[in-house]
Design an enzyme around this catalytic site. Structure first.
Site, PDB file in Angstrom:
ATOM      1  N   GLU A 103      48.595  88.820  60.711  1.00 23.20           N
ATOM      2  CA  GLU A 103      49.709  87.675  60.452  1.00 23.20           C
ATOM      3  C   GLU A 103      50.523  88.049  59.210  1.00 23.20           C
ATOM      4  O   GLU A 103      51.601  87.951  59.221  1.00 23.20           O
ATOM      5  CB  GLU A 103      49.206  86.095  60.597  1.00 23.20           C
ATOM      6  N   HIS A 115      41.589  74.674  64.500  1.00 23.54           N
ATOM      7  CA  HIS A 115      42.910  74.825  65.412  1.00 23.54           C
ATOM      8  C   HIS A 115      43.570  73.285  65.783  1.00 23.54           C
ATOM      9  O   HIS A 115      44.153  73.383  66.643  1.00 23.54           O
ATOM     10  CB  HIS A 115      42.310  75.306  66.996  1.00 23.54           C
TER      11      HIS A 115
END
Lengths: 326, 340
Positions: free
Chosen positions: A60, A129
């Protein structure tokens, strides 16, 4: 007007903007051959080729840096985070590079780019998450942040974000991808950043919210109606720029406000809205502004605890009743 | 190692002049810092002048260079005017970044200098993207990205190197390997040598003597040309030595290296003295010529300082000007409640 899903609305936005402007390209994990982890980029590889729809390694920080660098030399990257939870690995590039480039270069270099993906909780995905990431990004001058809550807004805001000359964070919602709604056709359908949408008009209390929470707000408004309380539901849509006028207008009418958001309370969107109301609508207020947010804990996995942690219709109704003193 | 015969006199003169300018510029920056004309952090490049001159001189104007926070001389090398760099250090409106960037954020977009960047490793991903942009448009430019030796321990290094390799991007990662990340010797923070750092990405390390400007220039000229022809990313271990402290707050030798080590390098590995001696020995210049070139360098620096001194302060009204590239008509962008 065609009725399509939130997912397809985003797909249309990407396809139309890539067609219109060859400097637009999409990169991220699984966006190409896999058709997108949530299928938002379905068919784009076939249509635009692997130079413009790019599968990246799971890096990322690196691929976001690539996006900023490409924007610095005139491209318009759309960086997809599989979820915004993973974007935290890229925060250095978003905050220290993308947001500050224009300022620290004295306006010589800008970074027009989009950082997009789902944010917020779905169901039982656990602590890492299930978090709403708006506040991480809102805090930073130089970034813009939008949170579409309907298919039409998803298309219009993403298209406007791609055309914007500054870095725009577009926060989608995993639980909205299958939501259907009417979406205007045509390349020129844009929703300008910084314009809120009054989804429902009432005169008794203003519910100020954004993203997937607008649907919670609409349900709560129905409940409240049964109890004789009419709520304004203001969908902010864009958190920076923020449609402060729309907030003030609604509250000047209702004299009461409840801020509803998916994220944590401390330093959240509602904190900012409340602060604005204190500073600019103090004389309009007939009750303290309340906030309904996620519990101030990392999201628990257990279904009952998770449901209890999330902002809910019940909690919102309760807060609205409280500010209406009923 | 390349000998003096590898280059024409004009090239050698050019390199010598540049390095003299960088040295005198940085000395002046140090002086101005000491009397409070320059604020914040200030990282001097003294001792490493051959890196800026040798790596950047082979580039075309439309090639890109991007650096760390120790980037004053690299900005000069890529073509940012000395006055604009000094005025930036002074925080003035005529500075390269209009006084908004400072020592660590000097930019020269018009000459392909894509900034000094203050987070160790932050520029690595940006260089990757700049190279991506070149490749996307089918251009033949290259991007030289400077990094310190400590940056290879950042995840950003491996992420960027890996992607540069996958997509065969025209980026040259030039490690200014002065053996110290701030005050930490490289061997204390890495169990493998610098030459192994890029190996797992299929990019072999190339070693360049960064105190020897002729070698650096010759090697980089070849590397730049290879990359221009499509050779893909490169990793170059440019071995050099910092003569001054990490920043102005760090004494010359500090607590982490011996005075003797610094003195030995300063006396025996000064890139400017080394080149000048070679040129004098080859009878290309005399000591008098060297003196005249030094006077010229000092003169440029004096003018840069005067420019910086006389340049206006930024107007308070410009505070918000470049945070966004345009002020959109809808909604509020700033939340500090300040009236301008």
């Amino acid at each position: 007007m065609a009725e399509i899903t939130y997912r397809d609305a985003l797909n249309q936005a990407l396809a139309e903007e890539m067609e219109r402007d060859d400097s637009v390209f999409l990169l991220g994990e699984e966006v190409a051959e896999y058709d997108g982890a949530y299928k938002v980029s379905r068919g784009l590889l076939e249509r635009f080729g692997d130079k413009r729809v790019v599968d990246t390694p799971i890096s990322e920080l690196g691929f976001t840096g690539l996006g900023v660098g490409a924007a610095m030399v005139g491209l318009r990257p759309v960086v997809e985070f599989m979820t915004f939870n993973f974007s935290l690995l890229a925060l250095d590039q978003v905050i220290n590079s993308a947001a500050k480039m224009g300022s620290m270069s004295g306006g010589q270099i800008t970074s027009p780019m989009v950082l997009r993906g789902p944010s917020g909780a779905a169901l039982q995905l656990g602590a890492q998450h299930s978090q709403a990431c708006e506040a991480w990004y809102l805090h930073t001058p130089g970034l813009k942040v939008v949170t579409p809550g309907t298919p039409a807004d998803a298309k219009g805001l993403l298209k406007a974000a791609i055309r914007d000359n500054d870095p725009v964070v577009v926060m989608e919602s995993e639980v909205l991808y299958n939501l259907k709604g009417e979406v205007p056709e045509g390349e020129d359908f844009l929703i300008p950043l910084g314009v809120a949408d009054l989804k429902r008009e009432g005169g008794d209390v203003s519910i100020i919210t954004h993203g997937q929470m607008i649907h919670v707000a609409m349900k709560a408004a129905e409940e409240l109606e049964k109890k004789g309380i009419e709520a304004d539901v203001l969908d902010l849509r864009s958190l920076r720029p923020l449609d402060v006028e729309a907030i003030l207008e609604s509250v000047s009418k209702t004299n009461r406000a409840v801020c509803l958001e998916e994220g944590w309370s401390y330093g959240g969107v509602g904190s900012q809205v409340t602060s604005i109301l204190m500073e600019e609508a103090f004389d309009d207020l007939d009750a303290p502004v309340l906030r309904v947010t996620q519990a101030d804990v990392p999201m628990p996995y257990n279904k009952k605890l998770e449901a209890w942690s999330k902002p809910s219709v019940g909690r919102l109704v309760e807060a609205c009743e409280k500010v209406c003193y009923v | 190692m390349a000998s003096i015969d590898a280059l024409e006199k004009a090239d050698l003169m050019g390199l010598l002049k540049q390095m003299l300018l960088y040295r005198r510029f940085e000395e002046k920056a140090g002086e101005s810092y000491a009397i409070g004309k320059i604020g914040g952090f200030c990282h001097l490049h003294i001792g490493q002048e051959a890196v800026a001159a040798g790596c950047i001189t082979p580039l075309r104007k439309d090639d890109y260079a991007i650096g760390t926070y120790r980037e004053h001389t690299q900005a000069l090398a890529k073509g940012v005017a000395p006055g604009a760099v000094m005025a930036e250090l002074y925080g003035k409106a005529s500075g390269a970044s209009k006084g908004l960037g400072g020592s660590m954020h000097i930019f020269g977009a018009d000459v392909g200098f894509m900034g000094g960047h203050g987070i160790v490793g932050g520029q690595l991903g940006l260089a990757l993207g700049i190279a991506w942009g070149i490749s996307y448009r089918g251009g033949d430019q290259v991007c030289v990205c400077f990094l310190g030796d400590a940056a290879v321990n950042q995840g950003a290094f491996h992420e960027s190197m890996n992607m540069a390799a996958i997509w065969n991007l025209p980026v040259i990662y030039a490690v200014e390997n002065n053996d110290y990340g701030m005050g930490t010797k490289f061997s204390r923070v890495s169990d493998t040598s610098m030459s192994q750092k890029s190996a797992s990405h299929g990019v072999p390390a190339r070693v360049v003597d960064g105190q020897n400007v002729i070698s650096t220039y010759v090697d980089f000229s070849a590397i730049v040309e290879e990359v221009r022809q499509g050779a893909g990313p490169q990793f170059v271990d440019v071995q050099c030595y910092r003569f001054k402290g990490h920043s102005m707050s760090d004494p010359v030798s500090g607590t982490y290296r011996s005075k003797k080590e610094v003195e030995d390098k300063t006396e025996n590995a000064d890139p400017i003295r080394m080149l000048a001696d070679q040129m004098i020995e080859a009878r290309l210049i005399s000591e008098e010529d060297l003196e005249a070139m030094d006077v010229e360098a000092r003169d440029i620096v004096r003018k840069a300082e005067e420019f910086a001194e006389e340049a206006p302060e930024p107007d308070l009204k410009t505070l918000y000007d470049f945070v966004y590239s345009e002020i959109t008509p809808n909604g509020r962008l700033f939340f500090d409640g300040r009236t301008i």
